[in-house]
Design a protein around this motif. Structure first.
Motif, PDB file in Angstrom:
ATOM      1  N   CYS A   7       0.869  -1.178   0.000  1.00 27.24           N
ATOM      2  CA  CYS A   7       0.000   0.000   0.000  1.00 27.24           C
ATOM      3  C   CYS A   7       0.909   1.231   0.000  1.00 27.24           C
ATOM      4  N   ASP A  48      -4.418  -1.031   9.200  1.00 26.99           N
ATOM      5  CA  ASP A  48      -5.829  -0.711   8.960  1.00 26.99           C
ATOM      6  C   ASP A  48      -6.399  -1.530   7.812  1.00 26.99           C
ATOM      7  N   GLU A  49      -5.616  -1.715   6.775  1.00 31.27           N
ATOM      8  CA  GLU A  49      -6.069  -2.463   5.614  1.00 31.27           C
ATOM      9  C   GLU A  49      -6.257  -3.939   5.923  1.00 31.27           C
ATOM     10  N   LYS A  50      -5.462  -4.477   6.844  1.00 35.88           N
ATOM     11  CA  LYS A  50      -5.566  -5.890   7.194  1.00 35.88           C
ATOM     12  C   LYS A  50      -6.954  -6.233   7.718  1.00 35.88           C
ATOM     13  N   GLU A  51      -7.524  -5.336   8.498  1.00 42.03           N
ATOM     14  CA  GLU A  51      -8.868  -5.581   9.034  1.00 42.03           C
ATOM     15  C   GLU A  51      -9.893  -5.704   7.911  1.00 42.03           C
ATOM     16  N   LYS A  52      -9.822  -4.816   6.929  1.00 41.06           N
ATOM     17  CA  LYS A  52     -10.745  -4.868   5.786  1.00 41.06           C
ATOM     18  C   LYS A  52     -10.548  -6.147   4.986  1.00 41.06           C
ATOM     19  N   ILE A  53      -9.295  -6.486   4.757  1.00 42.17           N
ATOM     20  CA  ILE A  53      -8.976  -7.670   3.973  1.00 42.17           C
ATOM     21  C   ILE A  53      -9.471  -8.931   4.681  1.00 42.17           C
ATOM     22  N   HIS A  55     -11.798  -9.190   6.926  1.00 38.48           N
ATOM     23  CA  HIS A  55     -13.265  -9.205   6.937  1.00 38.48           C
ATOM     24  C   HIS A  55     -13.811  -9.715   5.599  1.00 38.48           C
ATOM     25  N   ALA A  56     -13.173  -9.311   4.507  1.00 35.99           N
ATOM     26  CA  ALA A  56     -13.631  -9.721   3.174  1.00 35.99           C
ATOM     27  C   ALA A  56     -13.405 -11.205   2.911  1.00 35.99           C
ATOM     28  N   ILE A 105      -8.464  -7.326  -3.105  1.00 35.87           N
ATOM     29  CA  ILE A 105      -7.856  -6.316  -2.239  1.00 35.87           C
ATOM     30  C   ILE A 105      -7.814  -4.944  -2.910  1.00 35.87           C
ATOM     31  N   PHE A 108     -10.502  -2.117  -2.496  1.00 35.07           N
ATOM     32  CA  PHE A 108     -10.584  -1.272  -1.311  1.00 35.07           C
ATOM     33  C   PHE A 108      -9.990   0.111  -1.534  1.00 35.07           C
ATOM     34  N   SER A 109      -8.918   0.194  -2.335  1.00 31.98           N
ATOM     35  CA  SER A 109      -8.202   1.460  -2.483  1.00 31.98           C
ATOM     36  C   SER A 109      -7.339   1.437  -3.742  1.00 31.98           C
TER      37      SER A 109
END
Length: 116
Positions: A7, A48-53, A55-56, A105, A108-109
């Motif tokens: 990232c 922060d991105e790990k949490e989104k990943i 969860h997905a 991934i 997300f961004s």
């Protein structure tokens, strides 16, 4: 195929889009203080991105986890996609060149980039 997902900080996105090979040259294993500071300057910490990943992918039926390795298994073909999470990158191992985990991934961004 093995690759890393990183990232990039916002101020370096234009540079990465113009010179994609720049990322491969600049991202190195952090075995000394200079390389560590260089990575910290350009790349974002993935906390922060790990949490989104997570969860997905954890909500999927084909997800499993064992000793730090996250795995998605295609129930039809049996192909496995392995992911290991580090502080500044995700190490991915997939069969073929479809980059399925990167596609998930990168939704997300725009700051996510793939390094071979």
């Amino acid at each position: 195929m093995k690759y890393k997902i990183v990232c990039i900080k916002e101020q370096y996105i234009d540079l990465a889009q113009k010179y994609p090979s720049f990322l491969m040259a600049i991202y190195q294993n952090q075995d000394n203080m200079y390389k560590t500071k260089q990575v910290e300057l350009i790349f974002s910490n993935m906390s922060d991105e790990k949490e989104k990943i997570l969860h997905a992918i954890q909500s999927r039926e084909d997800y499993s986890y064992y000793h730090g390795i996250h795995q998605l298994t295609n129930p039809i073909t049996g192909e496995k996609m392995l992911m290991t999470m580090n502080e500044f990158d995700l190490n991915i191992e997939e069969k073929g060149e479809r980059h399925d985990l990167f596609n998930i991934i990168s939704s997300f961004s725009k700051n996510f980039y793939m390094i071979y």
